[in-house]
Design an enzyme around this catalytic site. Sequence first.
Site, PDB file in Angstrom:
ATOM      1  N   ARG A  63      15.894 -47.521  -6.621  1.00 19.23           N
ATOM      2  CA  ARG A  63      15.869 -46.183  -6.020  1.00 19.23           C
ATOM      3  C   ARG A  63      17.000 -45.995  -5.020  1.00 19.23           C
ATOM      4  O   ARG A  63      17.529 -44.890  -4.873  1.00 19.23           O
ATOM      5  CB  ARG A  63      14.510 -45.914  -5.373  1.00 19.23           C
ATOM      6  CG  ARG A  63      14.057 -46.903  -4.311  1.00 19.23           C
ATOM      7  CD  ARG A  63      12.580 -46.660  -4.002  1.00 19.23           C
ATOM      8  NE  ARG A  63      12.025 -47.473  -2.922  1.00 19.23           N
ATOM      9  CZ  ARG A  63      11.500 -48.686  -3.087  1.00 19.23           C
ATOM     10  NH1 ARG A  63      11.492 -49.245  -4.299  1.00 19.23           N
ATOM     11  NH2 ARG A  63      10.979 -49.342  -2.055  1.00 19.23           N
TER      12      ARG A  63
ATOM     13  N   HIS B 210      15.961 -47.569   2.947  1.00 17.17           N
ATOM     14  CA  HIS B 210      14.597 -47.066   2.811  1.00 17.17           C
ATOM     15  C   HIS B 210      14.104 -46.541   4.152  1.00 17.17           C
ATOM     16  O   HIS B 210      14.584 -46.954   5.214  1.00 17.17           O
ATOM     17  CB  HIS B 210      13.700 -48.179   2.293  1.00 17.17           C
ATOM     18  CG  HIS B 210      14.244 -48.840   1.059  1.00 17.17           C
ATOM     19  ND1 HIS B 210      13.891 -48.442  -0.210  1.00 17.17           N
ATOM     20  CD2 HIS B 210      15.155 -49.847   0.900  1.00 17.17           C
ATOM     21  CE1 HIS B 210      14.551 -49.180  -1.094  1.00 17.17           C
ATOM     22  NE2 HIS B 210      15.325 -50.036  -0.449  1.00 17.17           N
TER      23      HIS B 210
ATOM     24  N   GLU C 145      13.196 -52.417   1.750  1.00 17.76           N
ATOM     25  CA  GLU C 145      12.093 -51.926   2.569  1.00 17.76           C
ATOM     26  C   GLU C 145      11.170 -53.088   2.948  1.00 17.76           C
ATOM     27  O   GLU C 145      11.264 -54.191   2.389  1.00 17.76           O
ATOM     28  CB  GLU C 145      11.331 -50.846   1.786  1.00 17.76           C
ATOM     29  CG  GLU C 145      10.190 -50.171   2.536  1.00 17.76           C
ATOM     30  CD  GLU C 145      10.634 -49.518   3.834  1.00 17.76           C
ATOM     31  OE1 GLU C 145      10.951 -50.249   4.789  1.00 17.76           O
ATOM     32  OE2 GLU C 145      10.637 -48.280   3.895  1.00 17.76           O
TER      33      GLU C 145
ATOM     34  N   HIS D 200      17.094 -43.228   0.275  1.00 20.28           N
ATOM     35  CA  HIS D 200      17.118 -42.928  -1.157  1.00 20.28           C
ATOM     36  C   HIS D 200      16.380 -41.621  -1.481  1.00 20.28           C
ATOM     37  O   HIS D 200      15.565 -41.131  -0.694  1.00 20.28           O
ATOM     38  CB  HIS D 200      16.479 -44.082  -1.945  1.00 20.28           C
ATOM     39  CG  HIS D 200      15.034 -44.299  -1.611  1.00 20.28           C
ATOM     40  ND1 HIS D 200      14.024 -43.508  -2.104  1.00 20.28           N
ATOM     41  CD2 HIS D 200      14.431 -45.210  -0.819  1.00 20.28           C
ATOM     42  CE1 HIS D 200      12.860 -43.922  -1.637  1.00 20.28           C
ATOM     43  NE2 HIS D 200      13.078 -44.958  -0.842  1.00 20.28           N
TER      44      HIS D 200
END
Length: 229
Positions: free
Chosen positions: A67, A159, A91, A18
């Site tokens: 995100r 992530h 994440e 991201h």
Amino acid sequence: MNDGWNARGRRRVIFWRHGRTEWNLVNRFQGAIDVPLDAEGMAQAQAAAPALARMGPTAIVSSDLARALTTAQVLADLTGLPVWQDAGLRETDGVQWQGQTRDEIFARDEDLFRAWVAGHDIRPPGGETRSEVVDRVTAAVERHLAAAGPGATLVVVSHGGSIRGAIGGLLGLAPEQWTALGVISNCAWSVLSQLTLPAEPGGEPVTRWRLEEYNAAAAPAPAIGADDA
């Protein structure tokens, strides 16, 4: 938009981190907290998306955190593809470390955090180990590859730590080797292709992943943080 990049029809995975957030900028551990892109992060996604579109993606799947989803949607708007969401691509859930800067974490858990940053498969207080993260991320990737079908080019928007570990896992690296792969920059991508090797006499063909690109970006950008994207 396909420039023949996947002309051989192999299955490919494009891992795309991201864009930047304000927490990335100050090295604050995000983990499973839903932090949005900042203005620079959105600009990074808009700059990178045309390059990914030229690779001929056939499907896009994203972590369900904002995100990642916002980053994925930029590519979706360009290609016309829908964005699948999967919480398995999140994440590392750092629980007690989340929301703290690296300096704050060092102050409270120096030895543990130092070992974690060095790549040891240990558990942040209340959180996930690296191997647990890799198991869930690679399982999500395999699910969506199966749904995308033969010859798919799957864009996985996720992530930094999750991507780095998943690449190591798919390549068959031992857990202690995953951090040999460098920290991934915001909005950088990495590409894996799946090869099928001829069978030995009396055996079955062997399928393996090969790393074709790592941490490629539309423009040079610093890799912020360690694994806390």
